[in-house]
Every structure is written in structure tokens, then in C-alpha cells.
Design a protein around this motif. Structure first.
Motif, PDB file in Angstrom:
ATOM      1  N   ARG A 172       0.831  -1.210   0.000  1.00 27.84           N
ATOM      2  CA  ARG A 172       0.000   0.000   0.000  1.00 27.84           C
ATOM      3  C   ARG A 172       0.863   1.256   0.000  1.00 27.84           C
ATOM      4  O   ARG A 172       0.543   2.246  -0.666  1.00 27.84           O
ATOM      5  CB  ARG A 172      -0.922  -0.007   1.215  1.00 27.84           C
ATOM      6  CG  ARG A 172      -2.032  -1.052   1.129  1.00 27.84           C
ATOM      7  CD  ARG A 172      -2.859  -1.094   2.389  1.00 27.84           C
ATOM      8  NE  ARG A 172      -3.818  -2.192   2.359  1.00 27.84           N
ATOM      9  CZ  ARG A 172      -4.195  -2.899   3.403  1.00 27.84           C
ATOM     10  NH1 ARG A 172      -3.699  -2.620   4.605  1.00 27.84           N
ATOM     11  NH2 ARG A 172      -5.075  -3.873   3.281  1.00 27.84           N
ATOM     12  N   ALA A 176       1.005   4.174  -2.751  1.00 29.04           N
ATOM     13  CA  ALA A 176       0.785   5.571  -2.374  1.00 29.04           C
ATOM     14  C   ALA A 176       1.874   6.504  -2.917  1.00 29.04           C
ATOM     15  O   ALA A 176       1.686   7.716  -2.951  1.00 29.04           O
ATOM     16  CB  ALA A 176       0.714   5.692  -0.851  1.00 29.04           C
ATOM     17  N   GLU A 240      -4.442  14.614  -6.909  1.00 27.24           N
ATOM     18  CA  GLU A 240      -4.909  14.689  -5.529  1.00 27.24           C
ATOM     19  C   GLU A 240      -6.142  15.578  -5.478  1.00 27.24           C
ATOM     20  O   GLU A 240      -6.062  16.789  -5.668  1.00 27.24           O
ATOM     21  CB  GLU A 240      -3.815  15.244  -4.616  1.00 27.24           C
ATOM     22  CG  GLU A 240      -4.192  15.189  -3.135  1.00 27.24           C
ATOM     23  CD  GLU A 240      -3.045  15.595  -2.228  1.00 27.24           C
ATOM     24  OE1 GLU A 240      -3.306  15.804  -1.022  1.00 27.24           O
ATOM     25  OE2 GLU A 240      -1.900  15.697  -2.711  1.00 27.24           O
ATOM     26  N   THR A 257      -5.113   8.553 -10.981  1.00 24.28           N
ATOM     27  CA  THR A 257      -5.173   7.777  -9.748  1.00 24.28           C
ATOM     28  C   THR A 257      -5.138   8.718  -8.544  1.00 24.28           C
ATOM     29  O   THR A 257      -4.534   9.791  -8.607  1.00 24.28           O
ATOM     30  CB  THR A 257      -3.999   6.788  -9.637  1.00 24.28           C
ATOM     31  OG1 THR A 257      -2.752   7.513  -9.726  1.00 24.28           O
ATOM     32  CG2 THR A 257      -4.058   5.763 -10.745  1.00 24.28           C
ATOM     33  N   ASP A 258      -5.800   8.288  -7.488  1.00 22.01           N
ATOM     34  CA  ASP A 258      -5.851   9.083  -6.267  1.00 22.01           C
ATOM     35  C   ASP A 258      -6.070   8.132  -5.101  1.00 22.01           C
ATOM     36  O   ASP A 258      -6.144   6.904  -5.282  1.00 22.01           O
ATOM     37  CB  ASP A 258      -6.975  10.122  -6.361  1.00 22.01           C
ATOM     38  CG  ASP A 258      -6.829  11.264  -5.355  1.00 22.01           C
ATOM     39  OD1 ASP A 258      -5.881  11.220  -4.540  1.00 22.01           O
ATOM     40  OD2 ASP A 258      -7.670  12.177  -5.370  1.00 22.01           O
ATOM     41  N   ARG A 259      -6.208   8.680  -3.913  1.00 22.07           N
ATOM     42  CA  ARG A 259      -6.515   7.908  -2.702  1.00 22.07           C
ATOM     43  C   ARG A 259      -7.658   8.594  -1.975  1.00 22.07           C
ATOM     44  O   ARG A 259      -7.696   9.830  -1.891  1.00 22.07           O
ATOM     45  CB  ARG A 259      -5.295   7.831  -1.783  1.00 22.07           C
ATOM     46  CG  ARG A 259      -4.181   6.934  -2.317  1.00 22.07           C
ATOM     47  CD  ARG A 259      -4.246   5.578  -1.679  1.00 22.07           C
ATOM     48  NE  ARG A 259      -3.379   4.614  -2.340  1.00 22.07           N
ATOM     49  CZ  ARG A 259      -3.243   3.366  -1.953  1.00 22.07           C
ATOM     50  NH1 ARG A 259      -3.927   2.937  -0.913  1.00 22.07           N
ATOM     51  NH2 ARG A 259      -2.465   2.541  -2.589  1.00 22.07           N
ATOM     52  N   LYS A 261     -10.094   8.271   1.644  1.00 17.84           N
ATOM     53  CA  LYS A 261     -10.365   7.618   2.925  1.00 17.84           C
ATOM     54  C   LYS A 261     -11.848   7.302   3.062  1.00 17.84           C
ATOM     55  O   LYS A 261     -12.678   7.775   2.285  1.00 17.84           O
ATOM     56  CB  LYS A 261      -9.905   8.513   4.080  1.00 17.84           C
ATOM     57  CG  LYS A 261      -8.398   8.750   4.101  1.00 17.84           C
ATOM     58  CD  LYS A 261      -7.996   9.626   5.269  1.00 17.84           C
ATOM     59  CE  LYS A 261      -6.486   9.848   5.283  1.00 17.84           C
ATOM     60  NZ  LYS A 261      -6.064  10.735   6.398  1.00 17.84           N
ATOM     61  N   SER A 363      -5.603   4.623   6.815  1.00 21.74           N
ATOM     62  CA  SER A 363      -4.593   5.405   6.107  1.00 21.74           C
ATOM     63  C   SER A 363      -3.481   4.474   5.623  1.00 21.74           C
ATOM     64  O   SER A 363      -3.035   3.597   6.387  1.00 21.74           O
ATOM     65  CB  SER A 363      -4.000   6.468   7.033  1.00 21.74           C
ATOM     66  OG  SER A 363      -3.063   7.264   6.367  1.00 21.74           O
ATOM     67  N   PRO A 364      -3.023   4.573   4.373  1.00 23.73           N
ATOM     68  CA  PRO A 364      -3.506   5.528   3.373  1.00 23.73           C
ATOM     69  C   PRO A 364      -4.898   5.169   2.890  1.00 23.73           C
ATOM     70  O   PRO A 364      -5.386   4.063   3.132  1.00 23.73           O
ATOM     71  CB  PRO A 364      -2.477   5.385   2.246  1.00 23.73           C
ATOM     72  CG  PRO A 364      -2.010   3.975   2.358  1.00 23.73           C
ATOM     73  CD  PRO A 364      -1.993   3.665   3.831  1.00 23.73           C
ATOM     74  N   PRO A 367      -7.314   2.961  -2.971  1.00 26.84           N
ATOM     75  CA  PRO A 367      -6.944   3.385  -4.327  1.00 26.84           C
ATOM     76  C   PRO A 367      -8.173   3.783  -5.137  1.00 26.84           C
ATOM     77  O   PRO A 367      -9.213   3.122  -5.092  1.00 26.84           O
ATOM     78  CB  PRO A 367      -6.274   2.143  -4.924  1.00 26.84           C
ATOM     79  CG  PRO A 367      -5.893   1.302  -3.756  1.00 26.84           C
ATOM     80  CD  PRO A 367      -6.914   1.572  -2.692  1.00 26.84           C
TER      81      PRO A 367
END
Length: 424
Positions: A172, A176, A240, A257-259, A261, A363-364, A367
Motif C-alpha cells: 500500500r 501511495a 490529488e 489515480t488518487d486515494r 479515505k 490510512s492511506p 486506491p
């Protein structure tokens, strides 16, 4: 005098010819596309003591792996830069601290010398521990640099023995970094715990897990993964999302691509011209244990907050990914290009309703893969967004109108029945 004139004329013709040649050669050179960076692959092989076990086609796991590697090395495409890293290959002792550092690059990532690579593999013997986490970190460093596609292929027969460095968390963290590195895993033992760990490693980076129990399965799958790295693919761009539309990144057509929560809202912006249709889709990958009943919502809004259109998807059980999308056609405007209004800024809001047990780390974030495309809008857009109302408002209007008509009909029937009853 005649000779001098002829000499001058000849020099002039020569200069004219050279000038014409340069004039045609230079644009051709300028039009040449830059050479595409070679894809990079690193094979990470488990050489721990358990690889001595003889349960693959009557031979040891190590022997089967060597045979598969020789077949793979013979079939590696010329454009692929390949390297080999080992884990548990050198330290046979019981010192856990030393054993958990036992990973090294056996063959550097670069143009492949098949004979040299095969010779290096032939020297391997099952030896020590299983430091999968440190090996993945080392492989990620080996593949750093450049814009080419990058892939790690991990072959292992056991769980990581070097906690608390969880290899799933390592994967992960690698994801990230935003370096677009994919990890594929192959398990040589059909064990539930091993499968769970290797699956988690692969899913964290968008890779795959495969269980293999025969030599031909192992060589065939590794060949397939190496060939996949050589295929031209769209490289996602790391972005982001912001907490509001005003500060959101401006996206052009492409793959991002981003992350995100649990329960978070992410904002992005896209400019849509008259006569264009915005097509956006998103996939959120549940790369960890999540509670049942979840959903993903994507909304398109104006900069003033009015909803234009939305797309949503929900689930009730464990899935690897959940996706949603939307389409927003913007009608064309009659007149010359100079008279047409400027592009409309559309705010894309991504939300999710994932939750997880308290023991699961948030966290993170999970995906996220976001696709944005702008195509020609239909001549007469039928989407309700073309009339300035979102689908939710139209549905509400239909329900109100239906209720009103139903109420009037019911009232008329009731009055008619009362009138009939009184008459009789």
C-alpha cells in the motif's frame, strides 16, 4: 572566364541541392516521435528454506522455480528490461534480525543477457527466512526512475516471517508513492493464510494473485505477466482531489489515480465546451477488510453548487472494486466559434460510504482510478442535464405530479361514491 562561370554555376547548384536536402530532412527528423521508454520488470523469488519441499511435479519447489525461470528468460521480449531479486537466499542462521535483511538483487534491471541471468539463477539454493516486505521495498527501489511501465512479479511459497513489517502495508505504501508500479503474486502452496497475504499485496497495487502447483503453470503465468508489461498501456497520472471545487485540480481527458479515505469527499474540475459530452467513471478498490453495505457516488455540479447529473453504485458484500460513472452532454450553440460562450467548468464530486472494523487502518486511503473523456455531444441531447435540472429533481417532479393526479382521481371517486350512496 568560361571555366570560372561554369565553376560558379556548379557551386550554386551544389548549394541549392544541399539546401533543398536539408529543408526536407530537418522536418522529417523533427517529426520523429521520441523513443518510448522500455518497460521494466523485476522477478522476486523466494529462496527460503521451505523451497526445498518436494511437492511440485515430483521435484522441489526450488527446482521447479529454476526450470520456470529458464523458460521465462528465453521468452522475454527484447524491449523489456528485466531484473531478478531474491529473498532468503544467503543467511541460514537463526538470528531473526539478520535473516529479515536477507534480500539482494541477483541480476540488475536492464537489457537482458540470458546466459548471465540463467547462470545467476542456477547458483541459488534454499537457505533462510522469508522477508517479503523488505524484498518488495528493495524491488521498488530497483525499478525507480523513468516513465516506463513497471511490474514486480513475486513468487513465494510461504508467509512473511519478518513482522511487524506487514508486506500488505508495504504494498500500500508503494502504491501511495504514485509511481504506477504493479505487483503480481504467485503462490506455490494452496494455503488460505498465504493466499490471503499474497492477494492483499497484489490488490493494493492493482495486480493479480495466481495459485500455481505445476511447473508449466508457473512458467506460463510468469511469461504472461512479462508480456503484459511489454504491451502499450495508458499510464495513469497521479492527482490529488481537493476538499472543495474551488481548489480542485483541473483535469483533462485521461486516466488518473488518487486515494480516498472512508467517508471522504474528493473534488475535481473539468472544462466542457458547447457541443461536448463529458464522460467520467470512477473505480474505488477495497484493498482491505470493509463492512457490508457500502456505495460510491459521483456527482457533476456547476461551480454554484447546482447538481447537473449523478451516478451511483452500491454493494452488500466484499468485492475488490466498485465502480460508477456519469455522462453530461452540453448542447451546441448556433453561431460562429467567436460568438460561442466559453467552456463551462463542471465540478466532479467523488464520495463513498465505506466503513471498516476499528482494527482496520484507514490510512492511506483506498486506491481510486478516475477516467475522464470529452467526446462530441449528440445533436439533440436527451439527458435532463441539458435542460438545467438534475435527475433527482426530475424524479421528484414526476413523483409530485403522480401524487397530485392520484389524489384528484381518488377524491373524485370518493365524492361519486358518496353521491351514489345518498341517492340510493
Amino acid at each position: 572566364m568560361i571555366i570560372r562561370k561554369r565553376l560558379t554555376a556548379g557551386v550554386g547548384i551544389l548549394l541549392a541541392t544541399l539546401t533543398a536536402g536539408l529543408g526536407t530532412a530537418l522536418p522529417a527528423a523533427a517529426d520523429e516521435a521520441p523513443a518510448k521508454a522500455s518497460p521494466k520488470v523485476e522477478l522476486v523469488l523466494d529462496v527460503s528454506g521451505s523451497m526445498r519441499t518436494r511437492d511440485i511435479d515430483g521435484q522441489s519447489r526450488m527446482t521447479a522455480a529454476k526450470q520456470a525461470f529458464n523458460e521465462v528468460l528465453d521468452a522475454v521480449p527484447e524491449q523489456v528490461e528485466l531484473g531478478i531479486r531474491t529473498l532468503g537466499a544467503d543467511y541460514p542462521g537463526d538470528d531473526r534480525k539478520v535473516g529479515c535483511k536477507d534480500t539482494k538483487q541477483l541480476y540488475p534491471v536492464g537489457p537482458l543477457d540470458r546466459t548471465e541471468a540463467k547462470t545467476a539463477v542456477a547458483t541459488l539454493a534454499p537457505t533462510g527466512w522469508t522477508p517479503i516486505g523488505p524484498a518488495l521495498l528493495g524491488a521498488a527501489d530497483d525499478l525507480e526512475g523513468g516513465d516506463s511501465t513497471r511490474r514486480i512479479v513475486l513468487i513465494s511459497d510461504g508467509e512473511d516471517t519478518c513482522g511487524p513489517l506487514d508486506p500488505c502495508e508495504v504494498a500500500r505504501d508503494i502504491a501511495a508513492r504514485g509511481i504506477h508500479l504493479v505487483i503480481d503474486t504467485l503462490g506455490l502452496v494452496p494455503n488460505a493464510k498465504i493466499r490471503e497475504q499474497l492477494t492483499c499485496i497484489a490488490e493494493a497495487t492493482g495486480g493479480t494473485y495466481t495459485a500455481v502447483q505445476h511447473t508449466d503453470e508457473l512458467s506460463g503465468r510468469v511469461k504472461q505477466l512479462v508480456d503484459r508489461a511489454a504491451e502499450p498501456v495508458v499510464t495513469p497520472v497521479a492527482t490529488e482531489g481537493a476538499d472543495s471545487c474551488s481548489s480542485a485540480p483541473q483535469l483533462k481527458p485521461g486516466l488518473y489515480t488518487d486515494r480516498e479515505k472512508f467517508g471522504q469527499h474528493r473534488w475535481y474540475r473539468v472544462d466542457v465546451l458547447p457541443g461536448q459530452e463529458l464522460r467520467a467513471s470512477v473505480s474505488v478498490f477495497a484493498d482491505r477488510a470493509v463492512n457490508n453495505d457500502y456505495g460510491v457516488l459521483m456527482r457533476a455540479l456547476t461551480v454554484h453548487g447546482r447538481e447537473i447529473v449523478r451516478g451511483s453504485e452500491s454493494g452488500t458484500g466484499r468485492t475488490d472494486a466498485i465502480s460508477s460513472g456519469l455522462r453530461y452532454p452540453k448542447p451546441d450553440v448556433d453561431g460562429s466559434d467567436s460568438d460561442k460562450p466559453a467552456a463551462e467548468t463542471v465540478c466532479l464530486q467523488l464520495s463513498n460510504s465505506f466503513s471498516a472494523p476499528a482494527s482496520v487502518k484507514t490510512s492511506p486511503g483506498m486506491p481510486v482510478e478516475l477516467t475522464v473523456d470529452l467526446v462530441d455531444a449528440p445533436d439533440a441531447p436527451a439527458d435532463v442535464a441539458a435542460f438545467g435540472l438534475g435527475r433527482g429533481w426530475w424524479l421528484l417532479g414526476v413523483l409530485v405530479l403522480t401524487g397530485l393526479v392520484a389524489g384528484l382521481v381518488f377524491g373524485w371517486i370518493s365524492r361519486w361514491r358518496v353521491a351514489v350512496w345518498r341517492t340510493n
